[in-house]
Scaffold this active site. Structure first.
Site, PDB file in Angstrom:
ATOM      1  N   HIS A 456       0.812  -1.218   0.000  1.00  0.00           N
ATOM      2  CA  HIS A 456       0.000   0.000   0.000  1.00  0.00           C
ATOM      3  C   HIS A 456       0.845   1.267   0.000  1.00  0.00           C
ATOM      4  CE1 HIS A 456      -4.046  -1.897   1.358  1.00  0.00           C
ATOM      5  NE2 HIS A 456      -3.875  -1.879   0.049  1.00  0.00           N
ATOM      6  N   ARG A 563     -10.371  -1.875 -13.792  1.00  0.00           N
ATOM      7  CA  ARG A 563     -10.300  -3.054 -12.913  1.00  0.00           C
ATOM      8  C   ARG A 563     -11.530  -3.012 -11.999  1.00  0.00           C
ATOM      9  NH1 ARG A 563      -4.456  -1.719 -13.007  1.00  0.00           N
ATOM     10  NH2 ARG A 563      -3.261  -3.621 -13.346  1.00  0.00           N
ATOM     11  N   ARG A 599     -12.999  -4.717 -17.464  1.00  0.00           N
ATOM     12  CA  ARG A 599     -12.604  -6.120 -17.254  1.00  0.00           C
ATOM     13  C   ARG A 599     -13.561  -6.793 -16.292  1.00  0.00           C
ATOM     14  NH1 ARG A 599      -6.746  -7.319 -14.822  1.00  0.00           N
ATOM     15  NH2 ARG A 599      -7.704  -6.621 -12.886  1.00  0.00           N
ATOM     16  N   GLU A 693      -2.524 -12.947 -20.547  1.00  0.00           N
ATOM     17  CA  GLU A 693      -1.689 -12.805 -19.355  1.00  0.00           C
ATOM     18  C   GLU A 693      -1.178 -14.142 -18.831  1.00  0.00           C
ATOM     19  OE1 GLU A 693      -3.773 -10.710 -16.252  1.00  0.00           O
ATOM     20  OE2 GLU A 693      -5.638 -11.768 -16.626  1.00  0.00           O
ATOM     21  N   ASN A 716       1.837  -7.768 -16.301  1.00  0.00           N
ATOM     22  CA  ASN A 716       2.172  -8.083 -14.900  1.00  0.00           C
ATOM     23  C   ASN A 716       2.075  -9.592 -14.673  1.00  0.00           C
ATOM     24  OD1 ASN A 716       2.071  -5.323 -14.758  1.00  0.00           O
ATOM     25  ND2 ASN A 716       0.070  -5.258 -13.777  1.00  0.00           N
ATOM     26  N   ASP A 717       0.937 -10.147 -15.058  1.00  0.00           N
ATOM     27  CA  ASP A 717       0.782 -11.593 -14.868  1.00  0.00           C
ATOM     28  C   ASP A 717       1.550 -12.389 -15.914  1.00  0.00           C
ATOM     29  OD1 ASP A 717      -0.707 -12.148 -12.536  1.00  0.00           O
ATOM     30  OD2 ASP A 717      -2.427 -11.174 -13.467  1.00  0.00           O
ATOM     31  N   ARG A 727       4.755 -12.301  -8.501  1.00  0.00           N
ATOM     32  CA  ARG A 727       4.822 -10.853  -8.703  1.00  0.00           C
ATOM     33  C   ARG A 727       4.768 -10.069  -7.402  1.00  0.00           C
ATOM     34  NH1 ARG A 727      -1.020  -9.377 -11.496  1.00  0.00           N
ATOM     35  NH2 ARG A 727      -0.714  -7.303 -10.677  1.00  0.00           N
ATOM     36  N   CYS A 764      -1.981  -3.527 -21.343  1.00  0.00           N
ATOM     37  CA  CYS A 764      -2.538  -2.803 -20.204  1.00  0.00           C
ATOM     38  C   CYS A 764      -1.769  -3.087 -18.922  1.00  0.00           C
ATOM     39  CB  CYS A 764      -4.015  -3.142 -20.014  1.00  0.00           C
ATOM     40  SG  CYS A 764      -4.300  -4.884 -19.712  1.00  0.00           S
TER      41      CYS A 764
HETATM   42  C1  PEP Z   1      -1.742  -7.608 -15.699  1.00  0.00           C
HETATM   43  O1  PEP Z   1      -1.699  -8.756 -15.235  1.00  0.00           O
HETATM   44  O2  PEP Z   1      -0.821  -7.093 -16.374  1.00  0.00           O
HETATM   45  C2  PEP Z   1      -2.921  -6.763 -15.451  1.00  0.00           C
HETATM   46  C3  PEP Z   1      -3.078  -5.615 -16.067  1.00  0.00           C
HETATM   47  O3  PEP Z   1      -3.829  -7.226 -14.541  1.00  0.00           O
HETATM   48  P1  PEP Z   1      -3.659  -7.102 -12.927  1.00  0.00           P
HETATM   49  O4  PEP Z   1      -2.397  -6.316 -12.661  1.00  0.00           O
HETATM   50  O5  PEP Z   1      -4.875  -6.427 -12.449  1.00  0.00           O
HETATM   51  O6  PEP Z   1      -3.555  -8.537 -12.534  1.00  0.00           O
HETATM   52 MG    MG Z   2      -3.506  -9.640 -14.405  1.00  0.00          MG
END
Ligand code: PEP
Ligand code: MG
Length: 834
Positions: A456, A563, A599, A693, A716-717, A727, A764
């Site tokens: 956070h 999100r 999403r 992802e 990210n995923d 992650r 994204c």
């Molecule tokens: C991602 O995985 O890149 C993504 C945008 O989704 P989140 O970060 O919400 O898992």
């Molecule tokens: Mg994701």
């Protein structure tokens, strides 16, 4: 146990059977069983005592939660959401307790009748699976007087055992750290659900249905308590054995690494410099302010339990009201990251389990501060032992609450630290409230020994634009208070006691950066077109209506990722379709004609929603999450899809599905959207896109693109699953780089697969917000970059300096490199960031 509840008519007027309502959703009982009424009076009266569980923003619908748990949804008129509140004047607020017959909403019947297809008002039981409608009224009804519906069912969750079949009885000693809290209770519930036999857990003279998490938690079973288990039905023996095993599981033995295990990333830095993981980029020059851990000595025992209880109650009330004010302030200033975090904190301060645990300790003769600290730490141990780094980061929030409550109890003896005009905060692991209670203009940077880039504090630092370096290791704790530091968070280092040359260079860079930013902001509304004429859509990643406003202000061409989880987490009940539709429509309305990619819910794994009681999993990131959770909870997915289909205009909506692994899942979802749209009488369909992802989606992109309208890469995923690196694990943060050549190859393959079917690909994930990656992504053929709203001007400016053809050739060469560091080095050389 079951109870009977009588609802009285909310309006004067004739009763109308639901199957005669001209709306297939109500007529088909999809919202639940109940009755409609043709209103002749203009004030909606409460049909029973209860709490306003939900009130539509537009005032045309509300849900009352009755004492027996029944959720009574009242929807005034058909299609009245479109009136956007015109004609409705709510007289109550969400959370308010009301009495039967109390006026709830004033309705201008003439105005609504002129603009809506019907005034028919539906009263349905939204959680009807637990209740039966025993009796429905007929004929003319009188508001507040005539009985409307009689319900049976509900009760306290201690359902009667099946009265047939063999019985099996046993004993269990509860081994869960902290007793039967939410997660352990969910584990027990999940075990019970596997069998047909009814199972009851008995403790302290009370009984709870083992399938009810709430009832189980309500037993107040503590660690090492003995409980009895009684099952009845043909598979009673197996059911009792499974529930006993679940009760006796030790949850705190945990899986995976605790979130606080961190190490500074290995890197070659000059002697004396400190390396860390960038949580928020930027340069800062400032003086060290040490925020040391708050460990006051507290009396363990107390004589007067009533006095201690009262002190704790006052301290909790003081902290709650401070946080509530902070939420209001943050909302007024549009600082949604802060308000979301504070809302979570408020829920923790008001958590009945935490308070009950502290009160139990007080009753056992302990002092208020000691009891509250014990309660928090027990819960922290549970959270840290669940094996989910994100949940473990909640422990930092709990410790933050502990600090605030203890300060309130002790009269804030510690006070705020002395700050310099430019302070660099140095701590083991900073608490969010420690950061936000300090004046922003005096905080130049943050340095912490522990922490992670997804904590956070990291989120707040990014939102506030404060350069932050986390996971630096214990050497930061040896920095002297008041000493000078030069921090380059983006580069992952900090230099103690910098010399005059280093300071002069840094100051020059900082002022040049400020000038460039001002110029970029001025150009943000224009399109991002490369030098050779290729337009790249620069969109924004957002969570709510305020972010949408922010995105427009920063020049975003559209929303590339909404999100929706933020609507679902930190609350006790899922938002219904109306609440969701209101929230999503508010976003679309803010966008002034721009499109939004929304999403579907991405929960499960590390993103928890309390009311889903997902079973604890050994590998949450590889378990039930994303669309898999949706398919496992079809009623929740349907509710969200219906909400999305209610939006207007649908031509501006693009639905995005998370965690798709193969095309069958996409087909299944499209089929469901078609079915629901048909039920709702819609001829138009929104676009449907797939989030790429997981590696299988990238590898099968051609198959997905044949049936999707677009693809959006969640880097990210995709990075986490491609590199097999968690992650959220701070010790891996430095290696978790989306510019890894393996990722670039998957992105290239995704674009190739999509272009075979003429579909576009966006990004994204966080990589889209990294300006160093912009030329790489443009070169790989990505058509849309969805970034943090504040970064839109910078990414647009970056696109305008590039030539797509050149980027394409160079990006191809990058695919042959063997490490992320090599890609970064080449990108810096070819496309310097100046
Ligand atoms: C991602 O995985 O890149 C993504 C945008 O989704 P989140 O970060 O919400 O898992
Ligand atoms: Mg994701």
């Amino acid at each position: 146990m079951s109870a009977t509840l009588e609802l009285t008519a909310p309006f004067d007027g004739p009763a109308v059977a639901l199957n005669r309502v001209p709306d297939p959703v109500f007529a088909g009982l999809m919202m639940g069983d109940g009755l409609a009424i043709e209103p002749l009076s203009g004030t909606l009266l409460a049909p029973c005592d209860g709490e306003v569980a939900q009130l539509a923003r537009t005032g045309h619908a509300l849900t009352l939660r009755a004492a027996n748990g029944a959720e009574v949804l009242i929807h005034i008129g058909i299609d009245t959401v479109k009136l956007d509140g015109d004609g409705f004047r709510p007289l109550v607020r969400t959370g308010e307790r009301v009495r039967r017959g109390q006026p709830l909403i004033e309705v201008d019947l003439d105005a609504v009748a002129r603009r809506a297809p019907s005034l028919l008002t539906m009263v349905v039981i939204a959680n009807g699976e637990d209740y039966a409608v025993e009796h429905k009224a007929e004929g003319m009804l009188q508001a507040g007087r005539t009985p409307l519906l009689t319900l049976s069912g509900g009760g306290n969750g201690a359902e009667d055992l099946a009265d047939e079949g063999p019985q099996s009885r046993g004993q269990a000693t509860v081994r869960h750290a902290g007793g039967l809290h939410a997660r352990p209770a969910a584990l027990v519930q999940n075990a019970a659900r596997q069998y047909r036999a009814s199972v009851r857990v008995e403790f302290n003279g009370q009984a709870a249905n083992a399938r009810s998490v709430v009832a189980l938690m309500g037993l107040g079973v503590a660690e090492d308590d003995d409980v009895a288990v009684l099952a009845q039905g043909e598979d009673a023996a197996a059911a009792a054995a499974a529930v006993i095993a679940a009760l006796q599981t030790r949850t705190e033995s945990g899986h995976g690494a605790p979130a606080t295990v961190v190490s500074a990333p290995a890197r070659d830095l000059p002697a004396g410099w400190i390396g860390g993981v960038c949580a928020a980029p930027g340069l800062a020059i400032g003086q060290v302010v040490r925020l040391d851990a708050f460990e006051p000595a507290l009396p363990e025992f107390a004589v007067n339990a009533d006095e201690e209880r009262e002190q704790l109650r006052r301290a909790l009330a003081q902290v709650s009201s401070g946080i509530a004010t902070a939420i209001d302030d943050a909302l007024r200033r549009g600082q949604t990251s802060q308000s979301d975090i504070f809302s979570a904190h408020l829920a923790l301060v008001e958590d009945p389990e935490l308070q009950a645990a502290a009160e139990r300790d007080i009753a056992a003769g302990h002092g208020a501060g000691h009891a509250f600290r014990q309660a928090v730490r027990t819960q922290c141990r549970v959270l840290s032992g669940l094996g989910s780094p994100l949940l473990a980061e909640r422990a930092t929030d709990l410790k933050d609450i502990e600090r605030q409550v203890l300060q309130a109890l002790l009269g804030d003896a510690q006070g705020a630290p002395e700050l310099y005009p430019a302070s660099i905060l140095v701590a083991e692991d900073l608490a969010p409230s420690e950061l936000t209670r300090l004046p922003r203009e005096r905080v130049a940077g943050i340095l912490s020994a522990a922490g992670g880039a997804s904590g956070h504090v990291a989120i707040l630092a990014r939102a506030l634009g404060i350069p932050a370096l986390v996971a630096c290791g214990p050497q930061v704790l040896r920095l002297e208070a008041g000493s000078q530091l030069l921090l380059d968070a983006g580069q992952g280092w900090c230099q103690p006691e910098p010399d005059a040359d280093a300071l002069a260079t840094a100051r020059q860079q900082m002022s040049a950066l400020e000038q460039r930013r001002a110029a970029m902001r001025a150009d943000a509304d224009g399109a991002a077109v490369t030098l050779d004429g290729v337009r790249i859509e620069v969109a924004a990643n957002i969570a709510n209506e305020q972010d949408a406003r922010d995105a427009v202000l920063h020049g975003a061409d559209s929303v590339g990722l909404l999100r929706t989880e933020f609507l679902f987490i930190d609350r006790q009940h899922a938002p219904d379709r109306y609440e969701q539709a209101n929230a999503y429509q508010a976003v679309l309305d803010e966008l002034q004609g721009r499109a939004a990619i929304i999403r579907t819910l991405d929960v499960g794994g590390d993103k928890e929603v309390p009311y889903l009681t997902l079973p604890p999993e050994p590998n949450p990131a590889l378990g039930l999450r994303g669309i898999r959770t949706g398919f496992a909870h079809p009623e929740m997915l349907d509710e969200q899809l219906r909400a999305l289909l209610m939006l207007q205009p649908l031509s501006r909506l693009r639905i995005l599905v998370p965690m798709i692994a193969e095309v069958g899942e996409l087909r299944r979802l499209r089929r469901r959207i078609d079915e629901l749209a048909e039920e709702m009488g819609l001829s138009e369909r929104p676009q449907l896109g797939v989030m790429v992802e997981v590696p299988s989606a990238a590898l099968l992109a051609d198959q997905l693109a044949a049936e999707a309208d677009f693809l959006s890469i969640g880097t990210n995923d995709l990075t986490q699953y491609t590199l097999a690196m968690d992650r959220c694990n701070a010790s891996l943060a430095a290696s978790l780089d989306a510019l890894h050549p393996a990722l670039l190859r998957l992105i290239a393959q995704t674009v190739a697969g999509a272009s075979r079917h003429g579909k576009w690909v966006g990004v994204c994930g966080a990589l889209a917000s990294d300006p160093l990656a912009t030329p790489v992504l443009v070169g790989l053929g990505v058509a849309e970059l969805s970034v943090s709203p504040g970064l839109v001007p910078e990414i647009k400016a970056r696109v305008r300096t590039l030539e797509q053809q050149g980027c394409r050739q160079r990006a191809e060469a990058l695919l042959a490199l063997d490490a992320a560091a090599a890609v970064r080095a080449r990108a810096v050389e070819w496309w310097p960031l100046d």
